[in-house]
Design a protein around this motif. Sequence first.
Motif, PDB file in Angstrom:
ATOM      1  N   PRO A  21       0.800  -1.236   0.000  1.00  0.00           N
ATOM      2  CA  PRO A  21       0.000   0.000   0.000  1.00  0.00           C
ATOM      3  C   PRO A  21       0.835   1.290   0.000  1.00  0.00           C
ATOM      4  CG  PRO A  21      -0.914  -1.558   1.571  1.00  0.00           C
ATOM      5  CD  PRO A  21       0.372  -2.151   1.065  1.00  0.00           C
ATOM      6  N   HIS A  22       1.896   1.337   0.787  1.00  0.00           N
ATOM      7  CA  HIS A  22       2.667   2.582   0.892  1.00  0.00           C
ATOM      8  C   HIS A  22       3.403   2.941  -0.396  1.00  0.00           C
ATOM      9  CE1 HIS A  22       5.894  -0.331   1.755  1.00  0.00           C
ATOM     10  NE2 HIS A  22       6.737   0.620   1.369  1.00  0.00           N
ATOM     11  N   ARG A  23       3.504   2.015  -1.329  1.00  0.00           N
ATOM     12  CA  ARG A  23       4.179   2.292  -2.609  1.00  0.00           C
ATOM     13  C   ARG A  23       3.239   2.909  -3.651  1.00  0.00           C
ATOM     14  NH1 ARG A  23       9.466   0.148  -3.302  1.00  0.00           N
ATOM     15  NH2 ARG A  23       9.977  -1.061  -1.474  1.00  0.00           N
ATOM     16  N   TYR A  24       1.952   2.870  -3.353  1.00  0.00           N
ATOM     17  CA  TYR A  24       0.980   3.415  -4.303  1.00  0.00           C
ATOM     18  C   TYR A  24       1.220   4.914  -4.498  1.00  0.00           C
ATOM     19  CZ  TYR A  24      -3.451   4.685  -6.444  1.00  0.00           C
ATOM     20  OH  TYR A  24      -4.400   5.165  -7.303  1.00  0.00           O
ATOM     21  N   GLU A  25       1.151   5.343  -5.739  1.00  0.00           N
ATOM     22  CA  GLU A  25       1.264   6.766  -6.089  1.00  0.00           C
ATOM     23  C   GLU A  25       0.294   6.980  -7.246  1.00  0.00           C
ATOM     24  OE1 GLU A  25       2.602   9.021  -8.636  1.00  0.00           O
ATOM     25  OE2 GLU A  25       1.980  10.472  -7.135  1.00  0.00           O
ATOM     26  N   GLU A  26      -0.662   7.854  -7.046  1.00  0.00           N
ATOM     27  CA  GLU A  26      -1.789   7.999  -7.971  1.00  0.00           C
ATOM     28  C   GLU A  26      -1.392   8.195  -9.438  1.00  0.00           C
ATOM     29  OE1 GLU A  26      -5.798  10.717  -8.479  1.00  0.00           O
ATOM     30  OE2 GLU A  26      -4.685  10.784  -6.597  1.00  0.00           O
ATOM     31  N   GLN A  27      -0.348   8.941  -9.704  1.00  0.00           N
ATOM     32  CA  GLN A  27       0.031   9.241 -11.088  1.00  0.00           C
ATOM     33  C   GLN A  27       1.011   8.255 -11.706  1.00  0.00           C
ATOM     34  OE1 GLN A  27      -1.405  11.659 -12.997  1.00  0.00           O
ATOM     35  NE2 GLN A  27      -2.746  11.880 -11.222  1.00  0.00           N
ATOM     36  N   HIS A  28       1.884   7.647 -10.896  1.00  0.00           N
ATOM     37  CA  HIS A  28       2.987   6.882 -11.466  1.00  0.00           C
ATOM     38  C   HIS A  28       3.095   5.420 -11.026  1.00  0.00           C
ATOM     39  CE1 HIS A  28       4.410  10.593 -13.190  1.00  0.00           C
ATOM     40  NE2 HIS A  28       4.310  11.161 -11.998  1.00  0.00           N
ATOM     41  N   HIS A  29       2.406   5.043  -9.974  1.00  0.00           N
ATOM     42  CA  HIS A  29       2.476   3.652  -9.491  1.00  0.00           C
ATOM     43  C   HIS A  29       1.073   3.278  -9.018  1.00  0.00           C
ATOM     44  CE1 HIS A  29       4.918   0.191  -8.317  1.00  0.00           C
ATOM     45  NE2 HIS A  29       4.172   0.121  -7.227  1.00  0.00           N
ATOM     46  N   ASN A  30       0.230   2.905  -9.978  1.00  0.00           N
ATOM     47  CA  ASN A  30      -1.198   2.733  -9.714  1.00  0.00           C
ATOM     48  C   ASN A  30      -1.703   1.413 -10.293  1.00  0.00           C
ATOM     49  OD1 ASN A  30      -1.330   3.244 -12.504  1.00  0.00           O
ATOM     50  ND2 ASN A  30      -1.514   5.441 -12.140  1.00  0.00           N
ATOM     51  N   CYS A  31      -3.001   1.279 -10.446  1.00  0.00           N
ATOM     52  CA  CYS A  31      -3.590   0.031 -10.937  1.00  0.00           C
ATOM     53  C   CYS A  31      -3.178  -0.257 -12.383  1.00  0.00           C
ATOM     54  CB  CYS A  31      -5.108   0.083 -10.813  1.00  0.00           C
ATOM     55  SG  CYS A  31      -5.874  -1.541 -10.949  1.00  0.00           S
ATOM     56  N   PHE A  32      -3.072   0.795 -13.186  1.00  0.00           N
ATOM     57  CA  PHE A  32      -2.617   0.608 -14.564  1.00  0.00           C
ATOM     58  C   PHE A  32      -1.183   0.092 -14.572  1.00  0.00           C
ATOM     59  CE2 PHE A  32      -0.782   1.928 -18.590  1.00  0.00           C
ATOM     60  CZ  PHE A  32      -1.749   1.542 -19.493  1.00  0.00           C
ATOM     61  N   THR A  33      -0.343   0.648 -13.714  1.00  0.00           N
ATOM     62  CA  THR A  33       1.047   0.203 -13.598  1.00  0.00           C
ATOM     63  C   THR A  33       1.097  -1.265 -13.184  1.00  0.00           C
ATOM     64  OG1 THR A  33       1.607   2.435 -12.834  1.00  0.00           O
ATOM     65  CG2 THR A  33       3.285   0.747 -12.531  1.00  0.00           C
ATOM     66  N   PHE A  34       0.237  -1.644 -12.251  1.00  0.00           N
ATOM     67  CA  PHE A  34       0.149  -3.024 -11.779  1.00  0.00           C
ATOM     68  C   PHE A  34      -0.182  -3.959 -12.949  1.00  0.00           C
ATOM     69  CE2 PHE A  34      -2.565  -6.510 -10.240  1.00  0.00           C
ATOM     70  CZ  PHE A  34      -1.753  -7.084  -9.272  1.00  0.00           C
ATOM     71  N   ALA A  35      -1.225  -3.617 -13.708  1.00  0.00           N
ATOM     72  CA  ALA A  35      -1.655  -4.463 -14.824  1.00  0.00           C
ATOM     73  C   ALA A  35      -0.561  -4.562 -15.887  1.00  0.00           C
ATOM     74  CB  ALA A  35      -2.943  -3.901 -15.433  1.00  0.00           C
ATOM     75  N   LEU A  36       0.027  -3.437 -16.247  1.00  0.00           N
ATOM     76  CA  LEU A  36       1.054  -3.445 -17.281  1.00  0.00           C
ATOM     77  C   LEU A  36       2.302  -4.199 -16.822  1.00  0.00           C
ATOM     78  CD1 LEU A  36       2.120  -2.643 -20.026  1.00  0.00           C
ATOM     79  CD2 LEU A  36       2.763  -0.417 -19.049  1.00  0.00           C
TER      80      LEU A  36
END
Length: 129
Positions: free
Chosen positions: A55-70
């Motif tokens: 959770p603490h690594r989440y960043e709305e613009q650069h490390h998000n759900c899209f980043t996870f999927a890709l």
Amino acid sequence: FAGVVYNYDQEGVHRAGSGWEQSICIPLVQPDMWELLQHWDSLLEEFSLEEAWLPHRYEEQHHNCFTFALAFVNRVRRGRGRPALSKERFTESFVLPRTREASRYLRLHQQLAQAEFYIVPLAEQEQDS
């Protein structure tokens, strides 16, 4: 499609069996890749437990759900000896075609509803033929 949706946000990785009925499914694996399909769930589960998705690594613009999927797609691609996809290429090749298709369907549905057409689901026996 039935299954579990993995998503990543400020609270970490979540797995949900419902609540995603209005989402767009984007097929990423060719039907003839049976062996990959057999391992997909375990690969995704293992990937979702990695430190990068805490959770603490989440960043709305650069490390998000899209980043996870890709990142997951690119992990699978590398495992099969294929090059990684950029955000732009992934969006262009996989996301945009499906969103355009959904948009056309929604516009058609709205036009039919406004023209007072009644949309009736096909009977089960008609769908199978």
